[in-house]
Design an enzyme around this catalytic site. Structure first.
Site, PDB file in Angstrom:
ATOM      1  N   HIS A 101      -7.328  -5.997  -0.760  1.00 21.53           N
ATOM      2  CA  HIS A 101      -6.223  -5.042  -0.782  1.00 21.53           C
ATOM      3  C   HIS A 101      -4.896  -5.782  -0.658  1.00 21.53           C
ATOM      4  O   HIS A 101      -4.624  -6.409   0.357  1.00 21.53           O
ATOM      5  CB  HIS A 101      -6.402  -4.052   0.359  1.00 21.53           C
ATOM      6  CG  HIS A 101      -5.393  -2.949   0.365  1.00 21.53           C
ATOM      7  ND1 HIS A 101      -4.910  -2.369  -0.786  1.00 21.53           N
ATOM      8  CD2 HIS A 101      -4.784  -2.296   1.388  1.00 21.53           C
ATOM      9  CE1 HIS A 101      -4.041  -1.422  -0.473  1.00 21.53           C
ATOM     10  NE2 HIS A 101      -3.948  -1.362   0.835  1.00 21.53           N
ATOM     11  N   SER A 126       0.839  -1.193   0.000  1.00 25.46           N
ATOM     12  CA  SER A 126       0.000   0.000   0.000  1.00 25.46           C
ATOM     13  C   SER A 126       0.882   1.254   0.000  1.00 25.46           C
ATOM     14  O   SER A 126       1.715   1.422  -0.886  1.00 25.46           O
ATOM     15  CB  SER A 126      -0.954  -0.047   1.189  1.00 25.46           C
ATOM     16  OG  SER A 126      -2.011   0.840   1.036  1.00 25.46           O
ATOM     17  N   ASP A 179      -8.697  -4.414  -6.211  1.00 26.22           N
ATOM     18  CA  ASP A 179      -8.212  -3.844  -4.952  1.00 26.22           C
ATOM     19  C   ASP A 179      -9.021  -2.582  -4.653  1.00 26.22           C
ATOM     20  O   ASP A 179      -9.087  -1.668  -5.480  1.00 26.22           O
ATOM     21  CB  ASP A 179      -6.719  -3.499  -5.087  1.00 26.22           C
ATOM     22  CG  ASP A 179      -6.080  -3.101  -3.771  1.00 26.22           C
ATOM     23  OD1 ASP A 179      -6.714  -2.353  -3.001  1.00 26.22           O
ATOM     24  OD2 ASP A 179      -4.943  -3.521  -3.523  1.00 26.22           O
TER      25      ASP A 179
END
Length: 534
Positions: free
Chosen positions: A503, A243, A475
């Site tokens: 995710h 991320s 995602d």
């Protein structure tokens, strides 16, 4: 990613607060959606960022030599099998002698007896996520045994985060009020209340963390990682970032391309996007994830948003109607602090469950309790996990650090409420369910006490060793096209695609993804171009 939070969100496996193998949703604004060709760069809403991040000189400046040659004094830190140390870095890289920032570092020594590969630095995302906590709670035991055998697993809390001189703003009671702020204002009075809440949050951060706020950028955190690399005795940096951790890792590669070792960027961010476009993309991403949840929900008898034959659009309408009801009449949540479940906390709870389909069952149960039994406890628990609020009403500094980094890295998405109002149709088109709230949430940086020092830009990292960029098709927080764009920018990138939901991809259960990444980490063999896994 959502509301105040931005690129963060932790997947939970064992306990409801334990990070799994990925990124986080930490507090302020990042997001997801469609696709462009893997060789092209995504442009920002204000035009493409033509400038590329420039590499720093290879030679270490003499003013920084004492930092690069420092010795880390490892000690036991209360968690069996882990050691901790404190590293110093210059508060201001332009003025190394003007003061230091002290950063918390942890490691778990390699377990194998064969040829070791050095250190593997891990970062779960954010900005604002504690890498040290992630290492100790998950990565130290959750990473594949072969990887743990050959690498010292290492984490550093970035400056301003958790144990590394954390940014401080509001106390727990004030944070309770802030997280309940109405993000879908119906009139001028509610709009003023929202603006006042954002201003109070910003002013509090400025009052309590004035020393740090100008020096918590991603560029500075990446430079800190190079000092850590040197202090660990590694010639090159091996790294797995998820991320926001991908932006941090890509920034490192852009600054120090000749020091890139084996680098995995999972759930990639696109550095060419400005803040508004980033928020809009993520808004669409959460809508994509919600559509997938809606299709799954109506197949279950406990789906309170509809039954067999209900379309995803109708599920969204039912959820919006429920949110509107909560806006007018919050419901009990069994909370010791007296909080009730209103629209803001309920929306956050739903958003939180979009990060991992494994949480959809919990979300269905929470919605049923709220909609059928007038009990908001389940959705409140999801929201509290998102915000990292414990049962005693204490918050981690996740939201504070998230805002501090995001507001320094990019100019604000909106400079005032009038701009938000004009943008609402675009955001509501991207997500009929979440668009309005996400647009208003992106107003928080408008009142930040420190002007942004960064801007959208390309990262090419010319001369770097192969870098693996991982993107998940659906995602919700870091759109797949962001991974495509980053892979198109980085000169040595290999794009690895996970055809699935949730995710990030590494450690999610795909044997193909895990084997491909583990092979790269252990043997240095990157995946074939445009490899896809399910």
């Amino acid at each position: 990613m959502y509301t105040r939070p931005s690129l963060r969100r932790t997947r939970r496996t064992r306990s409801r607060t334990t990070v799994r193998l990925t990124a986080s949703l930490f507090t302020a604004a990042a997001l997801l959606v469609s696709a462009c060709s893997s060789g092209s760069s995504t442009t920002s809403s204000g035009g493409a960022a033509d400038a590329a991040l420039a590499a720093l000189p290879r030679a270490t400046p003499s003013a920084l030599s004492s930092y690069y040659t420092q010795r880390l004094h490892w000690r036991s830190c209360g968690v069996p099998g882990f050691q901790c140390a404190t590293m110093k870095a210059p508060l201001d890289y332009a003025k190394p002698g003007s003061g230091d920032v002290r950063l918390a570092v942890a490691r778990k020594k390699a377990t194998g007896k064969g040829r070791l590969l050095g250190s593997l630095l891990v970062n779960p995302g954010g900005p604002g996520g504690s890498a040290v906590s992630y290492l100790q709670s998950y990565a130290g035991a959750g990473y594949p045994a072969d990887v743990r055998a050959r690498y010292d697993l290492v984490a550093v809390d970035p400056r301003g985060v958790a144990r590394s001189e954390p940014v401080e703003c509001l106390d727990g009671r004030q944070m309770d009020a802030y997280t309940q702020t109405d993000l879908t204002p119906d009139d001028q009075q509610e709009r003023n209340t929202l603006v006042t809440a954002d201003k109070k949050f910003a002013e509090s951060c400025g009052a309590h963390s004035a020393r740090l706020l100008r020096h918590v950028s991603t560029v500075e955190a990446a430079r800190d990682m190079d000092i850590l690399r040197s202090a660990l005795g590694d010639r090159k940096l091996n790294y797995v970032g998820a991320s926001y951790g991908t932006f941090l890792g890509a920034t490192y590669a852009g600054l120090f391309p000749d020091r890139v070792g084996r680098v995995v960027l999972d759930g990639a961010m696109d550095p060419t996007l400005d803040a508004r476009r980033m928020t809009l993309d993520q808004t669409a991403g959460f809508e994509t994830a919600f559509q997938a949840f809606a299709k799954d929900c109506v197949r279950h008898s406990d789906c309170s948003l509809g039954g067999k034959g209900t379309t995803p659009a109708q599920v969204g309408d039912h959820l919006k109607a429920f949110f509107r009801k909560l806006d007018q009449h919050p419901i009990p949540a069994g909370d010791a602090a007296g909080r009730k479940l209103g629209e803001a906390l309920a929306t956050t709870g739903v958003i939180a469950a979009m990060y991992d389909q494994a949480e959809w069952e919990q979300l269905r149960e929470a919605l049923t309790s709220a909609m059928k039994q007038n009990d908001g406890g389940g959705l409140l628990a999801l929201s509290d996990t998102y915000y990292e609020r414990d049962a005693d009403g204490h918050y981690s500094n996740l939201m504070m650090a998230n805002a501090a980094v995001n507001c320094l890295d990019l100019p604000p998405a909106f400079t005032g409420p009038d701009q938000v109002e004009k943008a609402l149709p675009t955001f509501e088109k991207a997500s009929p369910v979440f668009g309005e709230g996400l647009a208003w949430a992106a107003l928080n940086c408008a009142y930040w006490p420190v002007k942004a020092t960064g801007e959208a830009h390309r990262i090419e990292a010319n001369g770097a060793a192969p870098i693996v960029v991982v993107g998940t098709i659906r995602d919700p927080a870091t759109p797949y096209r962001w991974a495509q764009s980053l892979a198109g920018q980085l000169s040595s990138a290999r794009l690895l695609t996970y055809v699935g939901d949730g995710h990030t991809a590494y450690g999610r259960g795909s044997t193909c993804i895990d084997t491909t990444i583990n092979t790269y980490l252990l043997d240095g063999t990157p995946p074939s171009p445009r490899k896809r896994c399910s």
